[in-house]
Design a protein around this motif. Structure first.
Motif, PDB file in Angstrom:
ATOM      1  N   ILE A 351       0.829  -1.212   0.000  1.00  0.00           N
ATOM      2  CA  ILE A 351       0.000   0.000   0.000  1.00  0.00           C
ATOM      3  C   ILE A 351       0.865   1.266   0.000  1.00  0.00           C
ATOM      4  O   ILE A 351       0.382   2.356   0.301  1.00  0.00           O
ATOM      5  CB  ILE A 351      -0.974   0.028   1.191  1.00  0.00           C
ATOM      6  N   GLY A 352       2.157   1.118  -0.338  1.00  0.00           N
ATOM      7  CA  GLY A 352       3.026   2.286  -0.397  1.00  0.00           C
ATOM      8  C   GLY A 352       3.483   2.764   0.965  1.00  0.00           C
ATOM      9  O   GLY A 352       3.535   3.971   1.226  1.00  0.00           O
ATOM     10  N   ASN A 353       3.852   1.822   1.829  1.00  0.00           N
ATOM     11  CA  ASN A 353       4.402   2.143   3.146  1.00  0.00           C
ATOM     12  C   ASN A 353       5.642   1.288   3.345  1.00  0.00           C
ATOM     13  O   ASN A 353       5.530   0.069   3.492  1.00  0.00           O
ATOM     14  CB  ASN A 353       3.372   1.861   4.238  1.00  0.00           C
ATOM     15  N   TYR A 354       6.829   1.920   3.355  1.00  0.00           N
ATOM     16  CA  TYR A 354       8.075   1.174   3.463  1.00  0.00           C
ATOM     17  C   TYR A 354       8.695   1.268   4.863  1.00  0.00           C
ATOM     18  O   TYR A 354       9.831   0.837   5.057  1.00  0.00           O
ATOM     19  CB  TYR A 354       9.094   1.696   2.442  1.00  0.00           C
ATOM     20  N   ILE A 355       7.976   1.816   5.817  1.00  0.00           N
ATOM     21  CA  ILE A 355       8.519   1.962   7.165  1.00  0.00           C
ATOM     22  C   ILE A 355       7.853   0.940   8.081  1.00  0.00           C
ATOM     23  O   ILE A 355       6.637   0.979   8.307  1.00  0.00           O
ATOM     24  CB  ILE A 355       8.319   3.395   7.700  1.00  0.00           C
ATOM     25  N   PHE A 356       8.652   0.023   8.618  1.00  0.00           N
ATOM     26  CA  PHE A 356       8.119  -1.094   9.394  1.00  0.00           C
ATOM     27  C   PHE A 356       7.289  -0.623  10.576  1.00  0.00           C
ATOM     28  O   PHE A 356       6.189  -1.132  10.830  1.00  0.00           O
ATOM     29  CB  PHE A 356       9.276  -1.985   9.879  1.00  0.00           C
ATOM     30  N   GLU A 357       7.803   0.360  11.323  1.00  0.00           N
ATOM     31  CA  GLU A 357       7.104   0.826  12.521  1.00  0.00           C
ATOM     32  C   GLU A 357       5.734   1.410  12.197  1.00  0.00           C
ATOM     33  O   GLU A 357       4.840   1.411  13.047  1.00  0.00           O
ATOM     34  CB  GLU A 357       7.946   1.862  13.267  1.00  0.00           C
ATOM     35  N   GLU A 358       5.545   1.889  10.973  1.00  0.00           N
ATOM     36  CA  GLU A 358       4.239   2.411  10.571  1.00  0.00           C
ATOM     37  C   GLU A 358       3.258   1.284  10.243  1.00  0.00           C
ATOM     38  O   GLU A 358       2.038   1.474  10.318  1.00  0.00           O
ATOM     39  CB  GLU A 358       4.384   3.332   9.352  1.00  0.00           C
ATOM     40  N   ALA A 359       3.788   0.131   9.869  1.00  0.00           N
ATOM     41  CA  ALA A 359       2.914  -1.002   9.538  1.00  0.00           C
ATOM     42  C   ALA A 359       2.379  -1.694  10.784  1.00  0.00           C
ATOM     43  O   ALA A 359       1.287  -2.269  10.752  1.00  0.00           O
ATOM     44  CB  ALA A 359       3.672  -2.009   8.670  1.00  0.00           C
ATOM     45  N   VAL A 360       3.140  -1.652  11.879  1.00  0.00           N
ATOM     46  CA  VAL A 360       2.746  -2.387  13.089  1.00  0.00           C
ATOM     47  C   VAL A 360       1.358  -1.989  13.585  1.00  0.00           C
ATOM     48  O   VAL A 360       0.498  -2.857  13.789  1.00  0.00           O
ATOM     49  CB  VAL A 360       3.800  -2.218  14.200  1.00  0.00           C
ATOM     50  N   PRO A 361       1.067  -0.690  13.800  1.00  0.00           N
ATOM     51  CA  PRO A 361      -0.276  -0.346  14.278  1.00  0.00           C
ATOM     52  C   PRO A 361      -1.372  -0.643  13.260  1.00  0.00           C
ATOM     53  O   PRO A 361      -2.518  -0.896  13.646  1.00  0.00           O
ATOM     54  CB  PRO A 361      -0.179   1.162  14.576  1.00  0.00           C
ATOM     55  N   LEU A 362      -1.050  -0.627  11.961  1.00  0.00           N
ATOM     56  CA  LEU A 362      -2.048  -0.964  10.958  1.00  0.00           C
ATOM     57  C   LEU A 362      -2.427  -2.438  11.026  1.00  0.00           C
ATOM     58  O   LEU A 362      -3.612  -2.797  10.979  1.00  0.00           O
ATOM     59  CB  LEU A 362      -1.531  -0.625   9.559  1.00  0.00           C
ATOM     60  N   VAL A 363      -1.422  -3.314  11.133  1.00  0.00           N
ATOM     61  CA  VAL A 363      -1.707  -4.736  11.267  1.00  0.00           C
ATOM     62  C   VAL A 363      -2.470  -4.993  12.560  1.00  0.00           C
ATOM     63  O   VAL A 363      -3.417  -5.792  12.605  1.00  0.00           O
ATOM     64  CB  VAL A 363      -0.402  -5.564  11.228  1.00  0.00           C
ATOM     65  N   ASP A 364      -2.085  -4.307  13.621  1.00  0.00           N
ATOM     66  CA  ASP A 364      -2.773  -4.479  14.898  1.00  0.00           C
ATOM     67  C   ASP A 364      -4.230  -4.044  14.791  1.00  0.00           C
ATOM     68  O   ASP A 364      -5.125  -4.705  15.334  1.00  0.00           O
ATOM     69  CB  ASP A 364      -2.050  -3.684  15.989  1.00  0.00           C
ATOM     70  N   LEU A 365      -4.486  -2.964  14.077  1.00  0.00           N
ATOM     71  CA  LEU A 365      -5.857  -2.494  13.888  1.00  0.00           C
ATOM     72  C   LEU A 365      -6.680  -3.523  13.120  1.00  0.00           C
ATOM     73  O   LEU A 365      -7.830  -3.828  13.494  1.00  0.00           O
ATOM     74  CB  LEU A 365      -5.844  -1.159  13.135  1.00  0.00           C
ATOM     75  N   ILE A 366      -6.117  -4.070  12.070  1.00  0.00           N
ATOM     76  CA  ILE A 366      -6.797  -5.093  11.278  1.00  0.00           C
ATOM     77  C   ILE A 366      -7.083  -6.329  12.121  1.00  0.00           C
ATOM     78  O   ILE A 366      -8.177  -6.908  12.071  1.00  0.00           O
ATOM     79  CB  ILE A 366      -5.947  -5.445  10.042  1.00  0.00           C
ATOM     80  N   ASP A 367      -6.107  -6.735  12.933  1.00  0.00           N
ATOM     81  CA  ASP A 367      -6.302  -7.900  13.798  1.00  0.00           C
ATOM     82  C   ASP A 367      -7.390  -7.636  14.835  1.00  0.00           C
ATOM     83  O   ASP A 367      -8.203  -8.519  15.141  1.00  0.00           O
ATOM     84  CB  ASP A 367      -4.990  -8.263  14.494  1.00  0.00           C
ATOM     85  N   GLN A 368      -7.406  -6.447  15.405  1.00  0.00           N
ATOM     86  CA  GLN A 368      -8.435  -6.107  16.389  1.00  0.00           C
ATOM     87  C   GLN A 368      -9.828  -6.146  15.764  1.00  0.00           C
ATOM     88  O   GLN A 368     -10.772  -6.672  16.363  1.00  0.00           O
ATOM     89  CB  GLN A 368      -8.174  -4.717  16.971  1.00  0.00           C
ATOM     90  N   TYR A 369      -9.953  -5.598  14.573  1.00  0.00           N
ATOM     91  CA  TYR A 369     -11.239  -5.614  13.890  1.00  0.00           C
ATOM     92  C   TYR A 369     -11.637  -7.035  13.472  1.00  0.00           C
ATOM     93  O   TYR A 369     -12.819  -7.299  13.242  1.00  0.00           O
ATOM     94  CB  TYR A 369     -11.199  -4.726  12.650  1.00  0.00           C
ATOM     95  N   GLY A 370     -10.670  -7.931  13.377  1.00  0.00           N
ATOM     96  CA  GLY A 370     -10.959  -9.263  12.863  1.00  0.00           C
ATOM     97  C   GLY A 370     -11.196  -9.233  11.372  1.00  0.00           C
ATOM     98  O   GLY A 370     -12.199  -9.737  10.856  1.00  0.00           O
ATOM     99  N   LEU A 371     -10.268  -8.644  10.637  1.00  0.00           N
ATOM    100  CA  LEU A 371     -10.315  -8.546   9.187  1.00  0.00           C
ATOM    101  C   LEU A 371      -9.276  -9.484   8.568  1.00  0.00           C
ATOM    102  O   LEU A 371      -8.294  -9.856   9.219  1.00  0.00           O
ATOM    103  CB  LEU A 371     -10.002  -7.123   8.730  1.00  0.00           C
ATOM    104  N   ASP A 372      -9.486  -9.845   7.315  1.00  0.00           N
ATOM    105  CA  ASP A 372      -8.462 -10.549   6.549  1.00  0.00           C
ATOM    106  C   ASP A 372      -7.462  -9.509   6.047  1.00  0.00           C
ATOM    107  O   ASP A 372      -7.802  -8.642   5.236  1.00  0.00           O
ATOM    108  CB  ASP A 372      -9.100 -11.284   5.374  1.00  0.00           C
ATOM    109  N   ALA A 373      -6.234  -9.577   6.527  1.00  0.00           N
ATOM    110  CA  ALA A 373      -5.235  -8.563   6.192  1.00  0.00           C
ATOM    111  C   ALA A 373      -4.911  -8.552   4.702  1.00  0.00           C
ATOM    112  O   ALA A 373      -4.693  -7.475   4.119  1.00  0.00           O
ATOM    113  CB  ALA A 373      -3.963  -8.809   7.010  1.00  0.00           C
TER     114      ALA A 373
END
Length: 631
Positions: A351-373
């Motif tokens: 999705i055009g994000n090359y910074i690992f630390e920026e991806a962590v909260p996004l994955v966490d948000l998806i996991d919390q919502y119970g979405l298919d990443a």
């Protein structure tokens, strides 16, 4: 034949019964149950469409890897049968003594099933998605753990729950986080998601069941799974080495490979695939190799290295999924967050994000919502690209700015943070259905939404010269079903296979003529179906596949059903949801650009008829190999 203990739950009157039946495994039984219910003719959310979840026959023994829960359901995405897997959860679920749960009917109130070696109880439980410091599926799991602590402690139980996304979108997952019941804590890294195809949505919207909690005292179904003399004998005769050595060698990628100084899917895939990584919603397939190489260097520096330094140099935070005998410890944990390739790539470079630390909260948000990443990676990239092309305006998807989604003008250190921020807003808006466009996507999925968006914004489509559907990659099924590919630049991931979105295909980044590619894909599909039916984690496939027939024969006393994949094909035909030719230009180009990448002389794909010809010859080879006749 394997004797399976089945729990049948009818939520229309909250009744249940336990019965014995025979089946090779949960996937075989799932297909049989759906055929008996004639579910091919029903809407995926019809309460009479069965939802099947269960484990394979080799649980409880000294061969790790056989502790996945398998889910068989009619997918709201593909509109046909789909399979999803949940790692490690069968290790505790087997304690209930129930091999497979079949759910039909729809409860008037949300219900959670509690299964134990002492019985079954259906309890009305409103899903709690804000609890203490937890959110979404994590909050609901913690609420169940605290509220029913006595049950968790007595039966050493584990829960499978839905998150908020299952109640408002087509894309809800099943979420399972292993717990230490005595301490009332989550176990580090032991969380997994049955996500592809929307199983959480099928369970919640179709049946109003929001969770299953199971545990107890039952263990191995067959004595031989604990017989190390027998297990070592099988391995020595097949590999000339004892079991533990074979398993360690065949799973080295997922644990730690000293040859490349990393491990796990995230650690290995980036230095391995390099210029073949799909970036920016697959727009990278159009870039020259030297430009892709520049992007890879930035990804390795900003995205891969921070993870690798933390997990393999400093903390060495490696765990397993809750399969307590498994030494593969494939779950690499970065400051408390489990890291795998596909969810992080979906919220990272894709999705055009090359910074690992920026991806962590996004994955966490998806996991919390119970979405298919993986699916959400496609959704975000598609909407970002629609903004980039001018097909959508930011306010129409709840944003106040546009992402930078052109890889040729992308600045990794600046634009990554902007894109990550906008992705966060987009995901929240998607689950909340905050705008007409996001509601359309959340309720209908990409394929149907793309058609409607083409109609809604007809003038823009004409002006831009691009259709909404041409900016996203998916394989089509029947008139309305679809599946987005796992995040590999691989023609087999969009080829006309009857089950996609998992690894039931040849997913190697390569190209062949349609007949050869189809034969290799069919061989993988047949074996992957058997692996799932055995409840096996596919990270263990390297040592299991050569001996699987023998394990079935000598442990259970039966031959595995090699026609399982054929049964999926036949069901899809009855459901009018068999593969149909590509609708998306970019999906076609996943194939054409890979042919160009490897220098194919025979397949140049100069016009649309070339694509159709390759597709038809591939599908004809699959159908001939299965012995099925299509319309």
């Amino acid at each position: 034949m394997l004797l399976v203990k089945v729990l049948r739950i009818n939520l229309s009157d909250n009744s249940w019964r336990i019965e014995d039946t025979t089946a090779q495994g949960p996937v075989t039984l799932g297909v049989k149950v759906h055929n008996e219910a004639n579910s091919w003719g029903l809407d995926p959310f019809d309460p009479q469409v069965p939802f099947v979840i269960g484990m394979g026959p080799f649980v409880g023994g000294k061969m790790p890897g056989f502790h996945r829960l398998m889910v068989v359901f009619k997918s709201p995405m593909t509109r046909t049968l789909h399979v999803a897997a949940l790692g490690g959860a069968a290790y505790k679920f087997m304690g209930s003594g129930i091999d497979v749960v079949i759910i039909t009917g729809k409860s008037k109130s949300p219900v959670v099933a509690f299964l134990s070696s002492d019985g079954v109880e259906l309890r009305v439980v409103e899903p709690i998605f804000e609890y203490g410091n937890y959110h979404g599926a994590y909050a609901f799991t913690k609420y169940l753990l605290d509220t029913y602590r006595e049950f968790f402690v007595k039966y050493n139980a584990r829960a499978v729950v839905v998150g908020p996304a299952a109640l408002s979108t087509y894309n809800g997952a099943l979420v399972s986080i292993d717990v230490n019941p005595l301490k009332g804590e989550f176990r580090p890294g032991a969380e997994d998601f049955a996500a592809r195809g929307g199983p959480g949505t099928a369970l919640a919207m179709g049946h109003n069941m929001v969770g299953i909690v199971a545990g107890g005292t039952y263990r191995a179904r067959y004595a031989k799974v604990n017989d190390m003399e027998f297990i070592n004998k099988v391995m020595i005769e097949s590999f000339k080495k004892p079991f533990r050595q074979v398993m360690d060698e065949k799973t080295i990628k997922y644990r730690f490979d000293p040859g490349i100084g990393t491990g796990g899917t995230f650690g290995v895939n980036y230095p391995h695939y390099r210029e073949l990584l799909p970036l920016f919603g697959y727009k990278s397939i159009y870039l020259p190799r030297e430009v892709r190489a520049q992007h890879v260097e930035a990804i390795l520096r900003l995205f891969w290295k921070p993870f690798n330094d933390e997990v393999f140099v400093r903390s060495k935070s490696w765990y397993n999924c809750g399969d307590f005998g498994c030494s593969v410890v494939c779950k690499k944990v970065w400051h408390g967050k489990k890291v795998d390739y596909e969810p992080f790539h979906a919220m990272g470079p894709f999705i055009g994000n090359y910074i690992f630390e920026e991806a962590v909260p996004l994955v966490d948000l998806i996991d919390q919502y119970g979405l298919d990443a993986i699916e959400m990676g496609h959704v975000v990239a598609w909407l970002f690209d629609s903004l980039e092309h001018g097909l959508l305006k930011p306010e129409e998807v709840g944003l106040n700015d546009k992402p930078v989604f052109d890889p040729l003008r992308f600045n990794p250190t600046i634009d990554s943070r902007k894109n990550a921020r906008l992705a966060d807003e987009l995901i929240r808006g998607f689950v909340g259905r905050s705008t007409e466009v996001l509601r359309l996507v959340a309720e209908n999925g990409i394929r149907a939404a793309a058609r409607k968006l083409d109609e809604m914004f007809h003038e823009r489509v004409l002006k831009v010269g691009r259709s909404f559907r041409d900016l996203v990659v998916y394989a089509a099924y029947g008139g309305s079903g679809y599946m987005t590919p796992n995040l590999y630049w691989a023609p087999g991931m969009v080829a006309p296979m009857y089950v996609l979105g998992r690894y039931w295909t040849n997913y190697t980044p390569t190209f062949m003529g349609p007949e050869d590619f189809a034969k290799s894909s069919l061989g993988r599909a047949v074996m992957e179906a058997l692996i799932d039916d055995a409840g096996l984690c596919r990270f263990h496939r390297g040592w299991v596949e050569p001996v699987l027939d023998r394990l079935y024969t000598e442990v259970i006393g039966m031959q595995p059903n090699k026609d399982l994949y054929k049964e999926f094909a036949e069901y899809s035909m009855k459901a009018n949801a068999e593969p149909t030719p590509w609708e998306s230009e970019r999906a076609r180009d996943v194939v054409a650009t890979m042919a160009k990448e490897i220098g194919s002389k025979e397949w140049i794909f100069e016009d649309y008829e070339d694509y159709v010809n390759w597709w038809r010859r591939f599908k004809a080879t699959i159908d001939a190999g299965l012995g099925v006749i299509t319309r």
